[in-house]
Design an enzyme around this catalytic site. Structure first.
Site, mmCIF file in Angstrom:
data_model
loop_
_atom_site.group_PDB
_atom_site.id
_atom_site.type_symbol
_atom_site.label_atom_id
_atom_site.label_comp_id
_atom_site.label_asym_id
_atom_site.label_seq_id
_atom_site.Cartn_x
_atom_site.Cartn_y
_atom_site.Cartn_z
ATOM 1 N N GLY A 1 9.120 -5.784 -0.732
ATOM 2 C CA GLY A 1 8.247 -6.714 -1.421
ATOM 3 C C GLY A 1 6.798 -6.271 -1.416
ATOM 4 O O GLY A 1 6.399 -5.346 -0.709
ATOM 5 N N LYS B 1 10.573 -0.642 -5.210
ATOM 6 C CA LYS B 1 9.540 -1.673 -5.125
ATOM 7 C C LYS B 1 9.133 -2.037 -6.541
ATOM 8 O O LYS B 1 8.777 -1.164 -7.335
ATOM 9 C CB LYS B 1 8.345 -1.159 -4.325
ATOM 10 C CG LYS B 1 7.308 -2.218 -3.991
ATOM 11 C CD LYS B 1 6.328 -1.700 -2.946
ATOM 12 C CE LYS B 1 5.357 -2.785 -2.502
ATOM 13 N NZ LYS B 1 4.511 -2.330 -1.364
ATOM 14 N N ASP C 1 -0.288 -6.008 4.872
ATOM 15 C CA ASP C 1 -0.709 -5.045 5.902
ATOM 16 C C ASP C 1 -0.132 -5.352 7.284
ATOM 17 O O ASP C 1 -0.802 -5.186 8.303
ATOM 18 C CB ASP C 1 -2.244 -4.988 5.994
ATOM 19 C CG ASP C 1 -2.879 -4.418 4.733
ATOM 20 O OD1 ASP C 1 -2.230 -3.571 4.084
ATOM 21 O OD2 ASP C 1 -4.002 -4.831 4.393
ATOM 22 N N ILE C 2 1.134 -5.778 7.307
ATOM 23 C CA ILE C 2 1.792 -5.988 8.607
ATOM 24 C C ILE C 2 2.778 -4.862 8.920
ATOM 25 O O ILE C 2 3.398 -4.862 9.972
ATOM 26 C CB ILE C 2 2.473 -7.375 8.712
ATOM 27 C CG1 ILE C 2 3.377 -7.661 7.506
ATOM 28 C CG2 ILE C 2 1.435 -8.472 8.839
ATOM 29 C CD1 ILE C 2 4.707 -7.072 7.595
ATOM 30 N N GLY C 3 2.927 -3.905 7.997
ATOM 31 C CA GLY C 3 3.733 -2.726 8.282
ATOM 32 C C GLY C 3 5.089 -2.660 7.624
ATOM 33 O O GLY C 3 5.971 -1.938 8.103
ATOM 34 N N LYS C 4 5.277 -3.369 6.503
ATOM 35 C CA LYS C 4 6.564 -3.320 5.806
ATOM 36 C C LYS C 4 6.952 -1.902 5.429
ATOM 37 O O LYS C 4 8.088 -1.481 5.638
ATOM 38 C CB LYS C 4 6.533 -4.170 4.526
ATOM 39 C CG LYS C 4 6.372 -5.643 4.701
ATOM 40 C CD LYS C 4 6.533 -6.385 3.384
ATOM 41 C CE LYS C 4 5.688 -5.845 2.257
ATOM 42 N NZ LYS C 4 4.235 -5.949 2.520
#
Length: 227
Positions: free
Chosen positions: A118, A38, A13-16
């Site tokens: 990922g 993916k 949940d860091i915005g990939k």
């Protein structure tokens, strides 16, 4: 054959996916044939007919405007919002590397630029049921170079440096970093950028602000990240 790039995050949940969508949008607007892939996707909703919607893939397709069919984008889609190895244990259909690579190679044969994303961070297990399969196994199987996505806020120095050091120890090449949720003028965010570059030797190639609909990076530089 396509040029490829693997997008890895410093965590969940860091915005990939958000940043990946902007990357593919810029490639498409630059008239490049771009695609998304993916290996495994967890935490997805169901359609009325009961089939699972590959949410990350749908987001990237919607934001970027690429014409690639959703069916090509992810071979393993799970409903439970946990790591793929656990979701597979709960729902069945464990990740098989041969199927992942077959799908990836097929996409690479049809498009010029393929961005693989990922699941979670670099240490995400894709399978752990007597057979082990980790995210880095997929990366190494196709000798992909990586782009790191990190949150600009508190704690990112630790997560960025640890991720970079792990990947360096595993001989996984990293092309650079993109900061997400960056606030220009925020002293913490600006210092995090400096410290992450200082400790890793990697360049922060772009900073994405909340709500951005464009990636502030020259098309030529973005294209050059793909190998």
């Amino acid at each position: 054959m396509s040029k490829n790039l693997f997008v890895v995050g410093t965590g969940t949940d860091i915005g990939k996916t958000y940043v990946t969508g902007l990357m593919l949008k810029k490639l498409r607007e630059g008239k490049q044939s771009a695609a998304y892939y993916k290996a495994a996707m967890s935490g997805n909703d169901r359609r009325p007919d009961g089939s699972l919607i590959p949410g990350d893939a749908l987001h990237v397709k919607s934001v970027s405007g690429i014409e690639q069919p959703l069916e090509e984008m992810c071979p393993y889609v799970y409903e439970t919002a946990v790591s793929p190895h656990l979701a597979a244990r709960m729902e069945g259909s464990p990740v098989d590397m041969e199927r992942v690579l077959e799908g990836f190679d097929a996409v690479c044969g049809r498009y010029d630029y393929v961005t693989a994303e990922g699941s979670g961070g670099i240490l995400c297990p894709l399978r752990f049921d007597g057979q082990e399969l980790w995210l880095e196994d997929f990366i190494k199987a196709r000798d992909m170079h990586c782009l790191m996505i990190a949150d600009a806020g508190l704690g990112t120095i630790n997560s960025v440096v640890l991720t970079a050091e792990y990947m360096k120890a595993r001989q996984i090449p990293v092309k650079g970093i993109i900061f997400n949720r960056y606030q220009p003028g925020n002293v913490l965010h600006e210092d995090n950028l400096f410290m992450c570059e200082y400790r890793t030797g990697l360049k922060v190639l772009a900073c994405v602000k909340n709500g951005d609909t464009e990636l502030d990076i020259p098309l030529e530089l973005l294209e050059a990240l793909y190998e």
